[in-house]
Design a protein around this motif. Structure first.
Motif, short mmCIF file in Angstrom:
data_model
loop_
_atom_site.label_atom_id
_atom_site.label_comp_id
_atom_site.label_asym_id
_atom_site.label_seq_id
_atom_site.Cartn_x
_atom_site.Cartn_y
_atom_site.Cartn_z
N HIS A 59 0.83 -1.21 0.00
CA HIS A 59 0.00 0.00 0.00
C HIS A 59 0.86 1.26 0.00
O HIS A 59 0.65 2.17 0.81
CB HIS A 59 -0.97 0.01 1.18
N ASP A 60 1.83 1.30 -0.90
CA ASP A 60 2.72 2.45 -1.11
C ASP A 60 3.61 2.77 0.08
O ASP A 60 4.22 3.83 0.13
CB ASP A 60 1.92 3.69 -1.53
N ALA A 85 9.80 -5.71 -4.27
CA ALA A 85 8.67 -5.44 -5.17
C ALA A 85 7.43 -5.04 -4.37
O ALA A 85 7.42 -5.06 -3.15
CB ALA A 85 8.36 -6.68 -6.01
N ASP A 86 6.37 -4.73 -5.10
CA ASP A 86 5.10 -4.39 -4.48
C ASP A 86 4.38 -5.69 -4.13
O ASP A 86 4.00 -6.47 -5.00
CB ASP A 86 4.24 -3.56 -5.43
N ALA A 87 4.19 -5.92 -2.84
CA ALA A 87 3.57 -7.15 -2.36
C ALA A 87 2.14 -6.92 -1.88
O ALA A 87 1.57 -7.76 -1.19
CB ALA A 87 4.41 -7.74 -1.23
N PHE A 91 -0.21 -9.69 -0.11
CA PHE A 91 -0.52 -9.44 1.30
C PHE A 91 -2.02 -9.48 1.54
O PHE A 91 -2.50 -10.08 2.49
CB PHE A 91 0.06 -8.09 1.73
N GLU A 92 -2.78 -8.85 0.65
CA GLU A 92 -4.23 -8.80 0.80
C GLU A 92 -4.88 -10.14 0.47
O GLU A 92 -5.87 -10.52 1.09
CB GLU A 92 -4.83 -7.69 -0.06
N ARG A 101 -1.20 -6.76 10.63
CA ARG A 101 -1.11 -5.42 10.06
C ARG A 101 -0.45 -4.44 11.03
O ARG A 101 0.34 -3.60 10.62
CB ARG A 101 -2.50 -4.92 9.65
N GLU A 102 -0.78 -4.58 12.30
CA GLU A 102 -0.15 -3.72 13.31
C GLU A 102 1.33 -4.05 13.45
O GLU A 102 2.16 -3.16 13.59
CB GLU A 102 -0.87 -3.87 14.65
#
Length: 165
Positions: A59-60, A85-87, A91-92, A101-102
């Motif tokens: 998420h950027d 890379a963008d994961a 992840f989602e 997430r925390e």
């Protein structure tokens, strides 16, 4: 942030170094504060793709998860596949818990540079827009076809019953 004569400057310029930094703070009440504004280019993140130096984009936000590899419940291999890379999608797709997430926030080192976000988001928007078009006409076409089939079947049944009586 410094403000001079109507112009804004950011205290944390684009990072050109490769060392990890932890910008997440936990306040006394236990709330997590977002990681500091330190920007990394996509190229910088891509260079952190080995087990001794592993970064991800989710998420950027940029995360240095090197210290978490051995602790990851799904194994370090799944993280290394996404290294540099963008994961976000992976992840989602897994459906991580609120706790996960925390926990992720403690590994935040900064954010993806705005120029790289625009490139990635433009591709996503194009894909979504083409999907919206295909879904917009199927949203009404499929129910219409089902309604016609049901009407024909009802009519056939109704006519057939009256002829046999």
């Amino acid at each position: 942030m410094n403000v001079r004569m109507g112009e804004e400057t950011i205290d944390n310029p684009i990072n050109t170094g490769s060392g990890p930094a932890n910008y997440t703070n936990v306040e006394g009440n236990g709330e997590t504060v977002e990681c500091g504004v330190k920007y990394y280019t996509l190229e910088e993140v891509r260079s952190h793709n080995v087990s001794t130096d592993t970064w991800l984009i989710i998420h950027d936000k940029v995360y240095d998860i090197t210290g978490f590899l051995e602790e990851h419940p799904g194994g370090e291999e799944v993280l290394l596949e996404q290294a540099g890379a963008d994961a976000t999608e992976s992840f989602e797709d897994v459906g991580h818990s609120t706790d996960a997430r925390e926990m992720l926030q403690q590994y935040c080192v900064g954010e993806l540079h705005m120029d790289d976000r625009k490139k990635e988001n433009a591709k996503d928007e194009d894909a979504e827009n083409s999907g919206e078009f295909s879904h917009s006409w199927t949203a009404w076409l499929m129910p219409a076809i089902v309604a016609v089939v049901v009407a024909v079947m009802y009519r056939y049944y109704y006519v057939f019953e009256h002829k046999s009586s």
